[in-house]
Design a protein around this motif. Structure first.
Motif, PDB file in Angstrom:
ATOM      1  N   PHE A 136       0.586  -1.601  -0.331  1.00 15.18           N
ATOM      2  CA  PHE A 136       0.199  -0.043   0.019  1.00 15.18           C
ATOM      3  C   PHE A 136       1.009   1.226  -0.216  1.00 15.18           C
ATOM      4  O   PHE A 136       0.619   2.184  -0.497  1.00 15.18           O
ATOM      5  CB  PHE A 136      -0.724  -0.179   1.028  1.00 15.18           C
ATOM      6  CG  PHE A 136      -1.956   0.768   1.297  1.00 15.18           C
ATOM      7  CD1 PHE A 136      -3.028   0.785   0.605  1.00 15.18           C
ATOM      8  CD2 PHE A 136      -1.469   2.479   1.741  1.00 15.18           C
ATOM      9  CE1 PHE A 136      -3.806   2.530   0.689  1.00 15.18           C
ATOM     10  CE2 PHE A 136      -2.745   3.306   1.890  1.00 15.18           C
ATOM     11  CZ  PHE A 136      -3.704   3.315   1.521  1.00 15.18           C
ATOM     12  N   TRP A 188       2.262   2.027  -3.073  1.00 14.38           N
ATOM     13  CA  TRP A 188       0.788   2.262  -4.263  1.00 14.38           C
ATOM     14  C   TRP A 188       0.457   3.838  -4.158  1.00 14.38           C
ATOM     15  O   TRP A 188       0.293   4.454  -4.634  1.00 14.38           O
ATOM     16  CB  TRP A 188      -0.306   1.750  -4.287  1.00 14.38           C
ATOM     17  CG  TRP A 188      -1.526   2.295  -4.849  1.00 14.38           C
ATOM     18  CD1 TRP A 188      -2.147   2.114  -5.864  1.00 14.38           C
ATOM     19  CD2 TRP A 188      -2.767   3.025  -3.573  1.00 14.38           C
ATOM     20  NE1 TRP A 188      -3.334   2.824  -6.223  1.00 14.38           N
ATOM     21  CE2 TRP A 188      -3.589   3.043  -4.664  1.00 14.38           C
ATOM     22  CE3 TRP A 188      -2.766   3.062  -2.174  1.00 14.38           C
ATOM     23  CZ2 TRP A 188      -4.632   3.835  -4.840  1.00 14.38           C
ATOM     24  CZ3 TRP A 188      -4.000   3.851  -1.916  1.00 14.38           C
ATOM     25  CH2 TRP A 188      -4.522   4.409  -2.828  1.00 14.38           C
ATOM     26  N   ARG A 208      -7.239  -0.242  -1.535  1.00 14.07           N
ATOM     27  CA  ARG A 208      -6.709   0.362  -2.907  1.00 14.07           C
ATOM     28  C   ARG A 208      -7.927   1.526  -3.069  1.00 14.07           C
ATOM     29  O   ARG A 208      -8.551   2.592  -2.625  1.00 14.07           O
ATOM     30  CB  ARG A 208      -6.535   0.233  -3.913  1.00 14.07           C
ATOM     31  CG  ARG A 208      -4.649   0.105  -4.374  1.00 14.07           C
ATOM     32  CD  ARG A 208      -4.334  -0.835  -3.202  1.00 14.07           C
ATOM     33  NE  ARG A 208      -2.454  -0.983  -3.923  1.00 14.07           N
ATOM     34  CZ  ARG A 208      -2.262  -1.707  -3.383  1.00 14.07           C
ATOM     35  NH1 ARG A 208      -1.934  -2.553  -2.307  1.00 14.07           N
ATOM     36  NH2 ARG A 208      -0.663  -2.077  -3.373  1.00 14.07           N
ATOM     37  N   THR A 229      -4.261   1.938  -9.253  1.00  9.57           N
ATOM     38  CA  THR A 229      -4.707   0.752  -8.453  1.00  9.57           C
ATOM     39  C   THR A 229      -4.822  -0.491  -9.963  1.00  9.57           C
ATOM     40  O   THR A 229      -5.011  -1.269  -9.610  1.00  9.57           O
ATOM     41  CB  THR A 229      -6.090   1.204  -8.118  1.00  9.57           C
ATOM     42  OG1 THR A 229      -6.208   2.607  -7.270  1.00  9.57           O
ATOM     43  CG2 THR A 229      -6.988   0.139  -7.573  1.00  9.57           C
TER      44      THR A 229
END
Length: 305
Positions: free
Chosen positions: A39, A42, A221, A284
């Protein structure tokens, strides 16, 4: 070796210019600008792409915002005038003891609905174009990105409209079943615009396959995107309420000045929010696709002519 090789995209953004290109490597390449292994990666990738691509995305959003405002503001003002006339007519009928004609409240929709539909098309075009800019930026494309991104978006817009029309009954059935099914379907279809932009085939089915490849990654996400969208929407509502309170407008007693200001504020909100949303959606999609099949940013590089 390229400048970007070996760079850790999970770390905080470095001060040097945005590095290109990124070669395809097995597994999760820390130098890949789209695919992350957690995460944190991202999150950093998304906002570094916003920082790198915000200028052409802002130009695109302004290009679509101008005709949107030109369409919506007059239509909304005309709708408010019609509502005011309808209220006066209905109240007069009630005072006279006659049957009021409530259909008058729908008269203004003849101008507002077409304007809103066309504005929605401009909005979808801008979203697709911004997502294309993110892809161009991640794959190292140079030169002007606005024109090519708008052209690519225009080519895929009819397909996106078609898939959205097919998604409506799916969402409707999910809504009828229960609250949680519609959340599940809505979450799975979040990346539909990116799928339609970058792939060909069954858009809805593809979204569900990507979502199920790693549910934990997908939910983390998409839930973050939804949370940010809800928070930004509440802020927009607060701003619109402050305008109404300050100027004196409301739904029942609309004020033309408040309507114009709120419409401009909403346009500004969408311009800013889509800059962030475009990057979040593309990264994503990349993370979801990398969990299902071999995929990296290099997979999006155009093939030889």
């Amino acid at each position: 070796m390229s400048q970007g090789q070996g760079q850790d995209w999970n770390a905080a953004p470095p001060p040097q210019p945005y590095p290109y290109p990124y070669p395809q490597q097995p597994g999760f390449d820390p130098a890949d600008p789209l695919v992350s292994n957690d995460f944190n990666g991202w999150w950093h990738r998304s906002f570094r792409l916003v920082k790198a691509a915000w200028r052409p995305m802002a130009v695109i959003q302004l290009i679509v915002a101008v005709p949107t405002l030109v369409l919506l503001v007059p239509a909304m003002l005309a709708f408010q005038d019609e509502q005011r006339v309808a209220q006066e007519s209905v109240q007069a009928s009630i005072d006279a003891g006659t049957q009021p004609d409530f259909s008058l409240f729908f008269a203004g929709l003849t101008a507002l609905v077409p304007a809103a539909l066309v504005a929605g098309l401009f909005s979808m075009l801008g979203q697709l174009a911004c997502q294309q800019v993110v892809v161009f930026t991640a794959t190292g494309r140079t030169g002007s990105l606005v024109g090519p991104a708008l052209l690519a978006a225009a080519k895929r817009l009819p397909a996106l409209i078609g898939w959205y029309l097919l998604a409506v009954p799916v969402l409707t059935v999910a809504l009828v079943l229960c609250f949680f099914p519609v959340l599940y379907v809505g979450a799975a279809l979040t990346v539909l615009p990116v799928v339609v932009l970058l792939e060909r085939g069954n858009g809805i089915g593809r979204c569900f396959k990507l979502f199920h490849a790693n549910v934990g990654v997908s939910v983390s996400r998409i839930a973050t995107i939804m949370g940010l969208s809800i928070g930004a929407g509440l802020l927009l509502t607060l701003l619109n309420t402050l305008v109404d309170v300050t100027i004196g407008g409301s739904y029942t007693t609309p004020n033309s000045t408040a309507t114009v200001i709120n419409t401009v504020v909403q346009a500004g909100y969408y311009v800013v929010s889509y800059l962030v949303l475009a990057a979040l959606l593309v990264t994503t999609y990349a993370d979801m696709r990398a969990r299902r099949e071999p995929f990296s940013t290099a997979s999006l590089q155009p093939g030889p002519a």
